[in-house]
Design a protein around this motif. Sequence first.
Motif, PDB file in Angstrom:
ATOM      1  N   HIS A   1       0.808  -1.408   0.035  1.00  0.00           N
ATOM      2  CA  HIS A   1      -0.114  -0.044   0.105  1.00  0.00           C
ATOM      3  C   HIS A   1       0.824   1.438  -0.037  1.00  0.00           C
ATOM      4  CE1 HIS A   1      -3.825  -1.875   0.518  1.00  0.00           C
ATOM      5  NE2 HIS A   1      -3.459  -2.703   1.342  1.00  0.00           N
ATOM      6  N   LYS A   2       0.432   2.122  -0.385  1.00  0.00           N
ATOM      7  CA  LYS A   2       1.030   3.489  -0.733  1.00  0.00           C
ATOM      8  C   LYS A   2       0.768   4.254   0.714  1.00  0.00           C
ATOM      9  CE  LYS A   2       0.452   8.007  -2.870  1.00  0.00           C
ATOM     10  NZ  LYS A   2      -0.589   8.586  -3.889  1.00  0.00           N
ATOM     11  N   LEU A   3       1.671   4.835   1.524  1.00  0.00           N
ATOM     12  CA  LEU A   3       1.505   5.425   2.574  1.00  0.00           C
ATOM     13  C   LEU A   3       1.664   7.082   2.181  1.00  0.00           C
ATOM     14  CD1 LEU A   3       3.696   3.538   4.992  1.00  0.00           C
ATOM     15  CD2 LEU A   3       1.106   3.490   4.973  1.00  0.00           C
ATOM     16  N   PRO A   4       0.808   7.664   2.980  1.00  0.00           N
ATOM     17  CA  PRO A   4       0.928   9.204   2.726  1.00  0.00           C
ATOM     18  C   PRO A   4       2.324   9.820   2.988  1.00  0.00           C
ATOM     19  CG  PRO A   4      -0.392   8.984   4.613  1.00  0.00           C
ATOM     20  CD  PRO A   4      -0.074   7.558   3.925  1.00  0.00           C
ATOM     21  N   THR A   5       2.738  10.777   2.137  1.00  0.00           N
ATOM     22  CA  THR A   5       3.983  11.546   2.497  1.00  0.00           C
ATOM     23  C   THR A   5       3.738  12.671   3.203  1.00  0.00           C
ATOM     24  OG1 THR A   5       4.133  12.555   0.329  1.00  0.00           O
ATOM     25  CG2 THR A   5       5.263  10.709   0.482  1.00  0.00           C
ATOM     26  N   GLN A   6       2.698  13.248   3.213  1.00  0.00           N
ATOM     27  CA  GLN A   6       2.199  14.414   3.926  1.00  0.00           C
ATOM     28  C   GLN A   6       1.036  13.887   4.975  1.00  0.00           C
ATOM     29  OE1 GLN A   6       1.497  17.671   1.215  1.00  0.00           O
ATOM     30  NE2 GLN A   6       3.491  17.471   0.373  1.00  0.00           N
ATOM     31  N   ASP A  34     -13.735  -5.126   5.186  1.00  0.00           N
ATOM     32  CA  ASP A  34     -12.190  -5.799   5.745  1.00  0.00           C
ATOM     33  C   ASP A  34     -11.638  -6.931   4.895  1.00  0.00           C
ATOM     34  OD1 ASP A  34     -12.322  -4.653   8.144  1.00  0.00           O
ATOM     35  OD2 ASP A  34     -13.367  -6.330   9.082  1.00  0.00           O
ATOM     36  N   TYR A  35     -11.103  -6.206   3.544  1.00  0.00           N
ATOM     37  CA  TYR A  35     -10.340  -6.880   2.717  1.00  0.00           C
ATOM     38  C   TYR A  35      -9.026  -6.947   2.638  1.00  0.00           C
ATOM     39  CZ  TYR A  35      -9.050  -2.464   0.257  1.00  0.00           C
ATOM     40  OH  TYR A  35      -8.533  -1.154   0.038  1.00  0.00           O
ATOM     41  N   THR A  36      -8.270  -7.805   2.236  1.00  0.00           N
ATOM     42  CA  THR A  36      -6.979  -7.803   2.295  1.00  0.00           C
ATOM     43  C   THR A  36      -6.259  -7.799   1.085  1.00  0.00           C
ATOM     44  OG1 THR A  36      -6.803 -10.461   2.289  1.00  0.00           O
ATOM     45  CG2 THR A  36      -6.675  -9.308   4.550  1.00  0.00           C
ATOM     46  N   THR A  37      -6.995  -7.952  -0.072  1.00  0.00           N
ATOM     47  CA  THR A  37      -6.337  -7.840  -1.451  1.00  0.00           C
ATOM     48  C   THR A  37      -7.412  -7.263  -2.398  1.00  0.00           C
ATOM     49  OG1 THR A  37      -7.049  -9.894  -2.112  1.00  0.00           O
ATOM     50  CG2 THR A  37      -4.992  -9.863  -1.135  1.00  0.00           C
ATOM     51  N   LEU A  38      -7.010  -6.660  -3.190  1.00  0.00           N
ATOM     52  CA  LEU A  38      -7.827  -6.032  -4.137  1.00  0.00           C
ATOM     53  C   LEU A  38      -8.365  -7.039  -5.187  1.00  0.00           C
ATOM     54  CD1 LEU A  38      -6.031  -2.972  -5.883  1.00  0.00           C
ATOM     55  CD2 LEU A  38      -8.045  -3.085  -4.302  1.00  0.00           C
ATOM     56  N   ALA A  43     -13.827  -9.511  -6.094  1.00  0.00           N
ATOM     57  CA  ALA A  43     -14.853 -10.610  -6.137  1.00  0.00           C
ATOM     58  C   ALA A  43     -16.107 -10.100  -5.304  1.00  0.00           C
ATOM     59  CB  ALA A  43     -14.221 -11.822  -5.349  1.00  0.00           C
ATOM     60  N   GLU A  44     -15.834  -9.352  -4.105  1.00  0.00           N
ATOM     61  CA  GLU A  44     -16.993  -9.076  -3.379  1.00  0.00           C
ATOM     62  C   GLU A  44     -17.873  -7.961  -4.109  1.00  0.00           C
ATOM     63  OE1 GLU A  44     -17.172  -6.035   0.388  1.00  0.00           O
ATOM     64  OE2 GLU A  44     -15.580  -7.779   0.515  1.00  0.00           O
ATOM     65  N   LEU A  45     -17.073  -7.115  -4.941  1.00  0.00           N
ATOM     66  CA  LEU A  45     -18.025  -6.100  -5.586  1.00  0.00           C
ATOM     67  C   LEU A  45     -18.536  -6.842  -7.117  1.00  0.00           C
ATOM     68  CD1 LEU A  45     -15.552  -3.043  -5.094  1.00  0.00           C
ATOM     69  CD2 LEU A  45     -17.894  -3.344  -4.164  1.00  0.00           C
ATOM     70  N   HIS A  70      -2.528   1.966   8.493  1.00  0.00           N
ATOM     71  CA  HIS A  70      -2.894   0.682   8.976  1.00  0.00           C
ATOM     72  C   HIS A  70      -3.486   1.030  10.659  1.00  0.00           C
ATOM     73  CE1 HIS A  70      -0.802  -2.004   6.299  1.00  0.00           C
ATOM     74  NE2 HIS A  70      -0.033  -0.921   5.984  1.00  0.00           N
ATOM     75  N   TRP A  71      -4.533   0.489  10.806  1.00  0.00           N
ATOM     76  CA  TRP A  71      -5.105   0.882  12.251  1.00  0.00           C
ATOM     77  C   TRP A  71      -4.473  -0.401  13.121  1.00  0.00           C
ATOM     78  CZ3 TRP A  71      -8.237   4.654  13.470  1.00  0.00           C
ATOM     79  CH2 TRP A  71      -9.006   4.490  14.939  1.00  0.00           C
TER      80      TRP A  71
END
Length: 167
Positions: A1-6, A34-38, A43-45, A70-71
């Motif tokens: 995942h891409k994390l925010p730089t700002q 609560d998905y772990t992969t796209l 598939a859910e969508l 990440h929480w």
Amino acid sequence: HKLPTQPIHFELHERIEELDEHDKQSLGAMANSDYTTLTQLSAELKIPLATLERRKQKLEQRGVIHGYFHWIEAGALGMLPYVLLIYMKGISPDFKRKLLEFSRREPQVVYFIECMGNWDFEIGIEVDGMKEVTAITQKLYDHFPEDMRTLKVIPILNYYKFKSYSL
């Protein structure tokens, strides 16, 4: 995942992005599932993975998706979450900048929010015990004796719901 730089900002923009129903559905599922992969999410969508990836990329490019985080459950690590509510003594243009700098330096601070209403700033902290809460509040009073009117400490018992996009 891409994390925010700002820091992630929640503010009004001059240009409001228009979303079609598919973008709204995708964004709602990304924010609230609560998905772990796209692949799992597509598939859910019930939409092709390539379609979901393309829509997600366009939402990122348009600035609708600003970043990811990440929480982490602090209680599972023996940490205690608290909220510090800060009430100012008037308006100091420098206070916000200094308080934000303070928050960035303190390792126990997990978020910083500028508010409108009864209090002016909200700072979330996660600590090992009450002594650390006392130490942080004392540091705040020491650093900002002229700017803070009141500081309230609120223990967080549990987070029951968190979502960043309503369906």
